[in-house]
Design an enzyme around this catalytic site. Structure first.
Site, PDB file in Angstrom:
ATOM      1  CG  ASP A 199      -1.652   1.246   1.472  1.00  0.00           C
ATOM      2  OD1 ASP A 199      -1.438   2.214   0.723  1.00  0.00           O
ATOM      3  OD2 ASP A 199      -2.469   1.277   2.417  1.00  0.00           O
ATOM      4  CD  GLN A 202      -0.565   8.735   3.574  1.00  0.00           C
ATOM      5  OE1 GLN A 202       0.128   9.742   3.366  1.00  0.00           O
ATOM      6  NE2 GLN A 202      -1.879   8.773   3.510  1.00  0.00           N
ATOM      7  CE  LYS A 225      -4.502   8.723   0.623  1.00  0.00           C
ATOM      8  NZ  LYS A 225      -5.119   9.482   1.712  1.00  0.00           N
TER       9      LYS A 225
HETATM   10  N1  PLP Z   1      -3.704   3.471   2.574  1.00  0.00           N
HETATM   11  C1  PLP Z   1      -3.213   4.444   3.337  1.00  0.00           C
HETATM   12  C2  PLP Z   1      -1.957   4.198   4.108  1.00  0.00           C
HETATM   13  C3  PLP Z   1      -3.851   5.678   3.377  1.00  0.00           C
HETATM   14  O1  PLP Z   1      -3.350   6.656   4.132  1.00  0.00           O
HETATM   15  C4  PLP Z   1      -5.022   5.868   2.631  1.00  0.00           C
HETATM   16  C5  PLP Z   1      -5.760   7.143   2.690  1.00  0.00           C
HETATM   17  O2  PLP Z   1      -5.638   7.913   3.610  1.00  0.00           O
HETATM   18  C6  PLP Z   1      -5.495   4.821   1.835  1.00  0.00           C
HETATM   19  C7  PLP Z   1      -4.803   3.631   1.830  1.00  0.00           C
HETATM   20  C8  PLP Z   1      -6.727   4.946   1.005  1.00  0.00           C
HETATM   21  O3  PLP Z   1      -6.524   5.846  -0.028  1.00  0.00           O
HETATM   22  P1  PLP Z   1      -7.737   6.269  -0.976  1.00  0.00           P
HETATM   23  O4  PLP Z   1      -8.820   6.763  -0.051  1.00  0.00           O
HETATM   24  O5  PLP Z   1      -7.160   7.351  -1.838  1.00  0.00           O
HETATM   25  O6  PLP Z   1      -8.152   5.081  -1.735  1.00  0.00           O
END
Ligand code: PLP
Length: 407
Positions: A199, A202, A225
């Site tokens: 993932d 960040q 992000k």
């Molecule tokens: N993973 C992490 C570590 C995140 O911080 C976030 C969002 O804050 C996500 C996944 C999910 O991202 P998205 O809402 O853009 O799909």
């Protein structure tokens, strides 16, 4: 060296006020702001190039398709993938992780194990839980050490079961700022005969990512992000894995041939995983975000954010009474989760907001981590390339006033 004054000129929103005060935007972990050139590209697409991609012989459709495929190539280069066929456009990190869990999950059998960590965002937990319930797969969880780093000994022990088929881990924690040792995790995962899903939500705006050097088999992230438009994300997948996986969604674009009598076949990669009309406008604008990061220089961005992190952390710990910071792992990213004494995070967040400081409060979609920390939530301040030392000073002043009211 970053010239924040010049950079801020690209972000008109940073000039606005909230509650009559200059806005200090410290919620960059949730979403970063968007430079003018990205917004301009969205407008350019709508004003001059809006036609459905991949399906038209007409000029406009071909131009739109070229813009979208240029975005795929920009994404490939940005994360060091071998081929653009391994780049799948999604709605964001969440959809990328759901795709892997649902599709790769079809290849797992009852009793197989998936290893996650306690610091995961819900989007890297719940898709696996949904899949595990369907497939009889068992989820194992790696704990953290007191500083917020991953307990690698526990990870090694979990891999020892011989039943682990997949590991999915955040590159960078959205709460603790911990940067996980992905290359080491990948090596151990592969040694155990499993695949690694990362993932990257960040990480991509804060450090250079090379999926091949990291050894990631899947890598998911979101454009919004990393200074890009909302509504678009990228999933990288290693070609041999993607080829073996069934489609995630059915519809137009993802087929080879559809027949009621002969059955349906799938398109080649990456289209097999891109059912329906993609968000081609935002994909095209995503290129401008990549160009913004490239022009600014990832090393410069990382150094600037690190300086702000150190400065803010030092002032918070020495000048704010009752300050409790969660996540102190060495080399952490520019995210500070904290509480002031036993004050409720919402109260602190509201008091900061009234002074123009925009921070996030709550469990940050990481309830298992909150449970492990023994708290309900935190206040979270996070930095991006356009933040300044003067903003940190104003944040500290606001925190001092909040602490005086709360303690
Ligand atoms: N993973 C992490 C570590 C995140 O911080 C976030 C969002 O804050 C996500 C996944 C999910 O991202 P998205 O809402 O853009 O799909």
């Amino acid at each position: 060296m970053i010239e924040t004054g010049k950079i801020r000129e690209h972000f008109p929103i940073l000039d606005r006020k909230v509650w009559g005060k200059p806005m200090i935007y410290l919620d960059n972990t949730a979403t970063t702001q968007t430079p003018r050139e990205v917004v301009d590209e969205v407008c350019r697409m709508y004003y001059t190039e809006k036609a459905n991609v991949h399906r038209g012989v007409h000029c406009l459709s071909q131009e739109a398709t070229a813009s979208m495929e240029a975005a795929r190539e920009a994404a490939r280069r940005f994360i060091g993938a071998e081929s653009a066929d391994e780049i799948i456009f999604t709605r964001g990190t969440t959809e990328g992780l759901n795709l892997v869990a649902a599709s790769y999950g079809e290849l797992l059998n009852p009793g197989d194990e998936v290893v996650l960590t306690v610091m995961e965002h819900h989007s890297n937990i719940v898709p696996w839980q949904l899949m595990a319930a369907r497939r009889g797969v068992v989820i194992k969880v790696v704990p953290i050490l007191p500083d917020g780093s991953l307990d690698m000994d526990a990870f090694r022990r979990l891999l020892g079961s011989g039943r682990v088929r997949l590991v999915s881990v955040a590159h960078v924690s959205n709460v603790l700022g911990t940067v996980n040792p992905v290359a080491e995790i990948a090596a151990l995962t592969h040694e155990a005969g499993a695949v690694l899903c990362v993932d990257g939500a960040q990480a991509v705006a804060h450090c250079a990512v090379d999926v091949r050097a990291l050894g990631a088999d899947f890598y998911a992230f979101s454009s919004h992000k990393m200074y890009g438009p909302t509504g678009v994300g990228i999933l990288y997948g290693r070609r041999s894995l993607l080829e073996a996986m069934p489609p995630y969604q059915g519809g137009g674009e993802m087929i080879g041939h559809v027949s009621f009598t002969e059955g349906t076949t799938w398109a080649a990669l990456p289209y097999k995983f891109e059912a329906g009309t993609p968000d081609f406008v935002d994909a095209a604008a995503f290129v401008k975000a990549v160009e913004f990061i490239d022009r600014t220089g990832m090393e410069n961005i990382a150094a600037h954010e690190h300086e702000l992190l150190e400065y803010a952390t030092a002032r918070m710990t020495t000048e704010i009474p009752g300050m409790r910071i969660f996540g102190t792992a060495p080399g952490k990213s520019a995210v500070i989760s904290f509480l002031i004494g036993n004050a409720h995070h919402y109260d602190t967040g509201v008091l900061l907001d009234r002074q123009g400081v925009e921070v996030r409060t709550g469990h940050h979609c990481a309830q298992p981590l909150m449970e492990a920390l023994g708290i309900e939530g935190t206040v979270r301040a996070s930095f991006a390339v356009y933040n300044t030392r003067a903003e940190v000073d104003a944040f500290i002043d606001a925190l001092q006033r909040a602490a005086a009211m709360l303690l």
